[in-house]
Design a protein around this motif. Structure first.
Motif, PDB file in Angstrom:
ATOM      1  N   HIS A  54       0.818  -1.220   0.000  1.00  0.00           N
ATOM      2  CA  HIS A  54       0.000   0.000   0.000  1.00  0.00           C
ATOM      3  C   HIS A  54       0.847   1.263   0.000  1.00  0.00           C
ATOM      4  CE1 HIS A  54      -2.988  -3.007   1.131  1.00  0.00           C
ATOM      5  NE2 HIS A  54      -3.899  -2.142   0.745  1.00  0.00           N
ATOM      6  N   CYS A 108      -1.642   5.159  -3.091  1.00  0.00           N
ATOM      7  CA  CYS A 108      -3.038   5.321  -2.702  1.00  0.00           C
ATOM      8  C   CYS A 108      -3.961   4.570  -3.666  1.00  0.00           C
ATOM      9  CB  CYS A 108      -3.391   6.810  -2.694  1.00  0.00           C
ATOM     10  SG  CYS A 108      -5.110   7.152  -2.287  1.00  0.00           S
ATOM     11  N   ARG A 132      -6.985   5.062  -4.053  1.00  0.00           N
ATOM     12  CA  ARG A 132      -8.001   5.980  -4.562  1.00  0.00           C
ATOM     13  C   ARG A 132      -7.487   6.808  -5.733  1.00  0.00           C
ATOM     14  NH1 ARG A 132     -10.795  10.172  -0.475  1.00  0.00           N
ATOM     15  NH2 ARG A 132     -11.807   8.245   0.251  1.00  0.00           N
ATOM     16  N   CYS A 133      -6.253   7.355  -5.591  1.00  0.00           N
ATOM     17  CA  CYS A 133      -5.763   8.268  -6.633  1.00  0.00           C
ATOM     18  C   CYS A 133      -4.426   7.850  -7.227  1.00  0.00           C
ATOM     19  CB  CYS A 133      -5.673   9.696  -6.092  1.00  0.00           C
ATOM     20  SG  CYS A 133      -4.302   9.967  -4.939  1.00  0.00           S
ATOM     21  N   THR A 138       1.886   7.102  -0.698  1.00  0.00           N
ATOM     22  CA  THR A 138       1.380   7.265   0.660  1.00  0.00           C
ATOM     23  C   THR A 138       2.538   7.252   1.645  1.00  0.00           C
ATOM     24  OG1 THR A 138       1.080   4.877   0.926  1.00  0.00           O
ATOM     25  CG2 THR A 138      -0.819   6.147   0.117  1.00  0.00           C
ATOM     26  N   CYS A 164      -2.420   9.647   2.268  1.00  0.00           N
ATOM     27  CA  CYS A 164      -2.145  10.156   0.926  1.00  0.00           C
ATOM     28  C   CYS A 164      -2.078  11.673   0.985  1.00  0.00           C
ATOM     29  CB  CYS A 164      -3.230   9.705  -0.050  1.00  0.00           C
ATOM     30  SG  CYS A 164      -3.016  10.388  -1.713  1.00  0.00           S
ATOM     31  N   CYS A 217      -4.853  13.244  -2.242  1.00  0.00           N
ATOM     32  CA  CYS A 217      -6.314  13.273  -2.063  1.00  0.00           C
ATOM     33  C   CYS A 217      -6.718  13.249  -0.594  1.00  0.00           C
ATOM     34  CB  CYS A 217      -6.972  12.119  -2.814  1.00  0.00           C
ATOM     35  SG  CYS A 217      -6.684  10.491  -2.090  1.00  0.00           S
ATOM     36  N   ALA A 274      -6.686  10.925   1.549  1.00  0.00           N
ATOM     37  CA  ALA A 274      -7.318   9.694   2.026  1.00  0.00           C
ATOM     38  C   ALA A 274      -6.440   9.043   3.088  1.00  0.00           C
ATOM     39  CB  ALA A 274      -7.543   8.728   0.871  1.00  0.00           C
ATOM     40  N   HIS A 299      -5.666   5.261   5.002  1.00  0.00           N
ATOM     41  CA  HIS A 299      -5.825   3.829   4.769  1.00  0.00           C
ATOM     42  C   HIS A 299      -5.327   3.062   5.991  1.00  0.00           C
ATOM     43  CE1 HIS A 299      -6.607   4.945   0.610  1.00  0.00           C
ATOM     44  NE2 HIS A 299      -5.491   5.653   0.635  1.00  0.00           N
TER      45      HIS A 299
END
Length: 321
Positions: free
Chosen positions: A152, A155, A157-158, A162, A173, A176, A178, A180
């Motif tokens: 991971h 990210c 999502r984008c 991270t 992130c 964005c 986010a 996790h």
């Protein structure tokens, strides 16, 4: 179920001290403590110590081996008053890289030149039964967490990079914004009995003769009981009635929680899905005692330290109630 938390990786009572993960000042103080120790993990293999490889290889956080780590220590918790951490040292390349990593059985050991023969990186499945309950829980947590971090770094999502946060229990992130968190996949594992017999099966990739309990991932929107019934029917064609929870086991290969259940079969006729299983058979209690004792000429028992072996042995000893 009696002795429920004596399963490997369970029951040590580790103080995970989650409140310290969000306290930067206290976290920094702990990391600088002379009592702080880190567990190096190389390509998923924790460091073991001792001639018998029966201890986790805890090292001071300023040890030279940690120069291979690309991220900061992950805080595992407090062992008494002693802070415990783990770090991924996978960038180290041994002189003779093994070819058994990730195999069902990986007996290879890797010795780092800074450590000598008193320490070696060992497959956790190979050495888990030699560890104390506390070291086993810490090693399992370290392996699962570092495995999650390794997968991971970007990210979902984008796609941006991270960064580790909250003592290693979160990744953020910067693009964005986010956050996790480590994931655990629930897996049902079923001790299916019909009268005096137990249902066991084998996967295509397993060593010859090895049979174990049926298991499978819980699907979204599914209860544990429904998952147990579905998996047994899908893999072996056996309908199951009553299902009850017995015990659980963290299984960091890579990040599962094994949920052990007893299932009462409504019949013993088998219809095996050969894409899922190579074989499935019913074994009587007397026959399984021979298997566990190593006296069966055909069958080999489930791996020592696994919840499958734990449940089978407790069934044989009539300790499920």
């Amino acid at each position: 179920m009696r002795l429920v938390e004596t399963v490997t990786f369970g029951g040590s009572g580790l103080n995970r001290a989650a409140q310290l993960r969000t306290d930067p000042d206290r976290a920094s103080e702990l990391e600088k403590s002379s009592r702080a120790r880190g567990l190096p993990v190389w390509r998923g293999k924790p460091l073991f110590a001792g001639e018998a490889r029966d201890r986790a290889g805890w090292l001071a956080l300023d040890h030279g081996i940690f120069r291979h780590a690309s991220e900061t220590p992950v805080f595992l918790g407090l062992d008494g008053n002693n802070p415990r951490y783990c770090l991924d040292v996978s960038p180290w390349v041994p002189d003779s890289p093994p070819n058994a990593i990730g195999a069902f059985v990986d007996p290879s050991e890797q010795v780092h030149p800074d450590l000598g023969n008193g320490f070696a990186f060992v497959d956790l499945r190979h050495g888990m039964t030699r560890l104390t309950a506390r070291d086993a829980e810490l090693a399992a947590t370290a392996k699962a967490l570092l495995g999650w971090h390794g997968k991971h770094r970007f990210c979902p999502r984008c796609g941006a990079p991270t960064t580790m946060a909250v003592g290693g229990w979160q990744r953020d992130c910067g693009d964005c914004e986010a956050t996790h968190f480590p994931r655990t996949d629930p897996v049902v594992i079923m001790l299916v009995n019909h009268g005096n017999s137990l249902l066991v099966g084998r996967s295509h990739a397993w060593p010859d003769g090895l049979y174990s309990l049926l298991a499978g991932f819980v699907e979204p929107g599914e209860t544990i009981e429904a998952a147990a019934r579905r998996e047994v029917f899908e893999e072996a064609g056996v309908k199951v009635g009553a299902v009850r929870y017995l015990s659980s086991q963290p299984w960091p290969f890579p990040a599962s929680l094994m949920i052990g259940c007893q299932c009462h079969a409504l019949g013993n006729r088998l219809r095996i899905d050969r894409t899922e299983l190579e074989d499935a058979i019913w074994v009587t209690r007397e026959g399984m005692m021979e298997v566990i004792a190593g006296k069966s000429g055909r069958l080999k028992p489930a791996r020592q330290g696994s919840i499958a072996r734990f449940l089978i042995e407790n069934w044989l000893a009539d300790r499920l109630d």
